[in-house]
Design a protein around this motif. Structure first.
Motif, PDB file in Angstrom:
ATOM      1  N   GLY A 170       0.847  -1.189   0.000  1.00  0.00           N
ATOM      2  CA  GLY A 170       0.000   0.000   0.000  1.00  0.00           C
ATOM      3  C   GLY A 170       0.878   1.232   0.000  1.00  0.00           C
ATOM      4  O   GLY A 170       1.164   1.833  -1.030  1.00  0.00           O
ATOM      5  N   GLY A 228       5.804   0.739   2.683  1.00  0.00           N
ATOM      6  CA  GLY A 228       6.695   0.661   3.839  1.00  0.00           C
ATOM      7  C   GLY A 228       7.254  -0.743   4.034  1.00  0.00           C
ATOM      8  O   GLY A 228       8.464  -0.930   4.212  1.00  0.00           O
ATOM      9  N   MET A 284      -4.617  -1.522   1.352  1.00  0.00           N
ATOM     10  CA  MET A 284      -3.795  -1.279   0.162  1.00  0.00           C
ATOM     11  C   MET A 284      -4.491  -0.335  -0.808  1.00  0.00           C
ATOM     12  O   MET A 284      -4.019  -0.138  -1.923  1.00  0.00           O
ATOM     13  CB  MET A 284      -3.509  -2.612  -0.541  1.00  0.00           C
ATOM     14  CG  MET A 284      -2.747  -3.586   0.337  1.00  0.00           C
ATOM     15  SD  MET A 284      -2.917  -5.274  -0.225  1.00  0.00           S
ATOM     16  CE  MET A 284      -2.019  -5.197  -1.771  1.00  0.00           C
ATOM     17  N   HIS A 291      -5.635  -9.354   1.706  1.00  0.00           N
ATOM     18  CA  HIS A 291      -4.354  -8.723   1.347  1.00  0.00           C
ATOM     19  C   HIS A 291      -3.334  -9.783   0.953  1.00  0.00           C
ATOM     20  O   HIS A 291      -2.615  -9.648  -0.042  1.00  0.00           O
ATOM     21  CB  HIS A 291      -3.836  -7.883   2.507  1.00  0.00           C
ATOM     22  CG  HIS A 291      -4.810  -6.835   2.964  1.00  0.00           C
ATOM     23  ND1 HIS A 291      -5.917  -7.152   3.706  1.00  0.00           N
ATOM     24  CD2 HIS A 291      -4.845  -5.501   2.764  1.00  0.00           C
ATOM     25  CE1 HIS A 291      -6.608  -6.043   3.937  1.00  0.00           C
ATOM     26  NE2 HIS A 291      -5.975  -5.029   3.376  1.00  0.00           N
TER      27      HIS A 291
HETATM   28  C1  PLP Z   1      -0.702  -1.705   5.896  1.00  0.00           C
HETATM   29  C2  PLP Z   1      -1.031  -3.006   5.291  1.00  0.00           C
HETATM   30  C3  PLP Z   1      -0.510  -3.377   4.048  1.00  0.00           C
HETATM   31  C4  PLP Z   1       0.361  -2.459   3.233  1.00  0.00           C
HETATM   32  O1  PLP Z   1       1.607  -2.230   3.795  1.00  0.00           O
HETATM   33  P1  PLP Z   1       2.474  -0.957   3.343  1.00  0.00           P
HETATM   34  O2  PLP Z   1       3.632  -0.945   4.252  1.00  0.00           O
HETATM   35  O3  PLP Z   1       1.584   0.237   3.520  1.00  0.00           O
HETATM   36  O4  PLP Z   1       2.833  -1.158   1.931  1.00  0.00           O
HETATM   37  C5  PLP Z   1      -0.823  -4.626   3.565  1.00  0.00           C
HETATM   38  N1  PLP Z   1      -1.631  -5.468   4.248  1.00  0.00           N
HETATM   39  C6  PLP Z   1      -2.165  -5.138   5.437  1.00  0.00           C
HETATM   40  C7  PLP Z   1      -3.063  -6.091   6.119  1.00  0.00           C
HETATM   41  C8  PLP Z   1      -1.864  -3.905   6.009  1.00  0.00           C
HETATM   42  O5  PLP Z   1      -2.400  -3.579   7.189  1.00  0.00           O
END
Ligand code: PLP
Length: 491
Positions: free
Chosen positions: A264, A267, A318, A395
């Motif tokens: 997303g 990070g 995401m 996800h």
């Molecule tokens: C935050 C999150 C992501 C994305 O991670 P990033 O570090 O923002 O790319 C993916 N899956 C879940 C369940 C999240 O909470």
């Protein structure tokens, strides 16, 4: 270790970088260099998460004594996770899922957000900071709850979370609005995550507001994934997965592996890139997006273009168009030229698009970008459960789908770890739809039915949720964030 901003500011220490969250020039803090750590970890006989965390983080958090750092690590990983492994690796037919969701709020954000508050508390004590620290956070669902849980009742710190009212799951929303703690505030926003993130960023850069805060003995800080204090703890589990595969004898010394990361804000995957820069043998970092596939286009053409419709999907964490942490990768692929990064960021702000130069684009070789639509996500949740008895959340299913396509497209058979970022019970509606089950009941009933059907145990944190008192009912329009904040802070 000194830190610098992706847009020019230099010579910053870790405490200041963590407290400020974002540099004065609007850039993100990055380490001046990447220490080679892999050869040291390779020699470990036993891989305990806490020890590994120490070895990796002491390179970056060097303004703490070893004892202080260990206290932070113990505070975060000593008892808050439901397993001592913290991030267990599950093998299914030659594939590995690294489960990052065994913390208090059932998503991978817990790994970093259980320790960032410990860092901040230490920094506040060590530097005798008397001002109240106000943590301002925009969330697409998981960050908010993890921040609330991590910071709750920490002295001298206050947390304010803005979430998009119609962009998070019923469970996520309930987790947030039932939050306990003397120092927490939750606000529903009429808008999407990008509105929330933009709003929070602009507040934190608002000099007038900051002056008013100073007069009232308060300072802003951020717990969003742009904070370097969140990035560093995430490097640890990439090492953990690799060392475990090595110990199991599933890979040879020096063998390169793939990581598939549902992405997303960029990070999580960036921490993987940092791990690689620290010597971890990585073949490919596979960046998996949902229908908001800005990053897919970026890795394909070198063009980052947000002039498109924002889509609400079944993987809300995401649903992001502007992946803030990508700026840190840009910094590296532009040979650390901060003027170039500032220019690209200005173009993004002004035109909604930027394009890499040929040689910059060529520096992206380690990455592969893919995306999965909603149909693929549902189909694969069902398929992986039927074939392998493994229940994925939405996800993780995005990551799995992209990995499938990656294998078909490239024929690459390197050992691969899929980062499993949330418990399937956190998104029960979409998971149930994938399994073609009971669609017409609420999330809480669904959780029960999912558990019955799949035989997977309901995580502790979810069992009590439905009966908890609702403590937060604030809500505001996306254009009134500043006003709302002033009310909350009594300014
Ligand atoms: C935050 C999150 C992501 C994305 O991670 P990033 O570090 O923002 O790319 C993916 N899956 C879940 C369940 C999240 O909470």
């Amino acid at each position: 270790m000194r830190y610098m901003s992706t847009r020019g500011e230099r010579n910053i220490g870790i405490s200041q970088a963590i407290l400020n969250g974002i540099a004065r020039d609007g850039g993100l803090f990055v380490p001046e260099s990447f220490p080679e750590v892999f050869s040291r970890t390779e020699k470990l006989n036993e891989i305990k998460y806490i020890d590994l965390a120490m070895i990796i983080m002491e390179n970056f958090i060097d303004e703490f004594t070893k004892e202080e750092l260990r206290e932070c690590i113990n505070g975060a990983y000593g008892s808050r996770f439901s397993t001592d492994e913290i991030v267990p690796l599950v093998e299914k037919k030659g594939m590995y899922f690294m489960e990052l969701f065994h913390g208090e709020t059932l998503a991978f954000k817990d790994v970093a957000l259980s320790i960032l508050p410990q860092f901040m508390k230490k920094i506040r004590e060590k530097n005798e900071i008397e001002d109240r620290i106000v943590i301002l956070t925009a969330t697409s669902g998981d960050t908010g709850k993890a921040a609330l849980e991590g910071f709750k009742n920490l002295e001298g710190i206050e947390v304010i979370v803005f979430y998009p009212e119609s962009g998070v799951s019923e469970i996520q929303k309930r987790q947030m609005i039932t939050q306990r703690g003397e120092n927490v505030c939750v606000v529903g926003l009429k808008g999407n995550f990008d509105h929330a993130q933009k709003g929070v960023k602009s507040l934190m850069g608002n000099e007038d507001l900051k002056r008013k805060m100073r007069e009232n003995r308060m300072v802003f800080s951020s717990a969003n994934s742009i904070n370097i204090g969140r990035l560093i703890p995430q490097i640890v589990y990439y090492f953990k997965a690799y060392l475990e595969l090595l110990r199991l004898g599933d890979i040879r010394k020096g063998e390169r592996i793939n990581f598939v990361v549902p992405t997303g804000n960029f990070g999580n995957i960036l921490a993987g890139y940092y791990a690689g820069r620290m010597g971890l043998p990585i073949n490919r970092l596979i960046c998996a997006s949902n229908d908001n596939n800005v990053l897919y286009d970026f890795f394909k053409d070198g063009i980052y273009d947000i002039r498109r419709e924002f889509k609400v999907t079944s993987s809300p964490s995401m649903d992001i168009l502007v992946s803030s942490n990508l700026e840190r990768l840009l910094f590296e692929i532009c040979s650390r030229d901060h003027n170039r990064v500032a220019e690209l960021m200005r173009r993004l702000r002004e035109d909604g698009v930027y394009k890499l130069r040929y040689e910059e684009f060529n520096n992206l070789e380690l990455f592969y970008g893919g995306y999965a639509n909603e149909v693929a996500v549902e189909k694969n949740i069902n398929r992986v459960f039927e074939d392998e008895g493994y229940l994925m959340d939405t996800h993780t299913a995005v990551a799995y789908s992209v990995y499938n396509e990656y294998m078909n497209n490239t024929g690459d058979r390197s050992k691969t770890v899929i980062l499993s970022t949330a418990s399937p019970f956190k998104f029960p509606k979409s998971v149930a739809r994938g399994l073609k089950l009971y669609e017409e009941v609420d999330d809480f009933e669904l959780v029960e039915k999912l558990a019955e059907y799949t035989g997977v145990e309901i995580p502790q944190g979810l069992r009590e949720l439905q009966n908890q008192e609702i403590r937060h009912e604030r809500s505001c329009d996306k254009d009134d964030i500043e006003e709302e904040l002033m009310k909350i802070l009594g300014l």
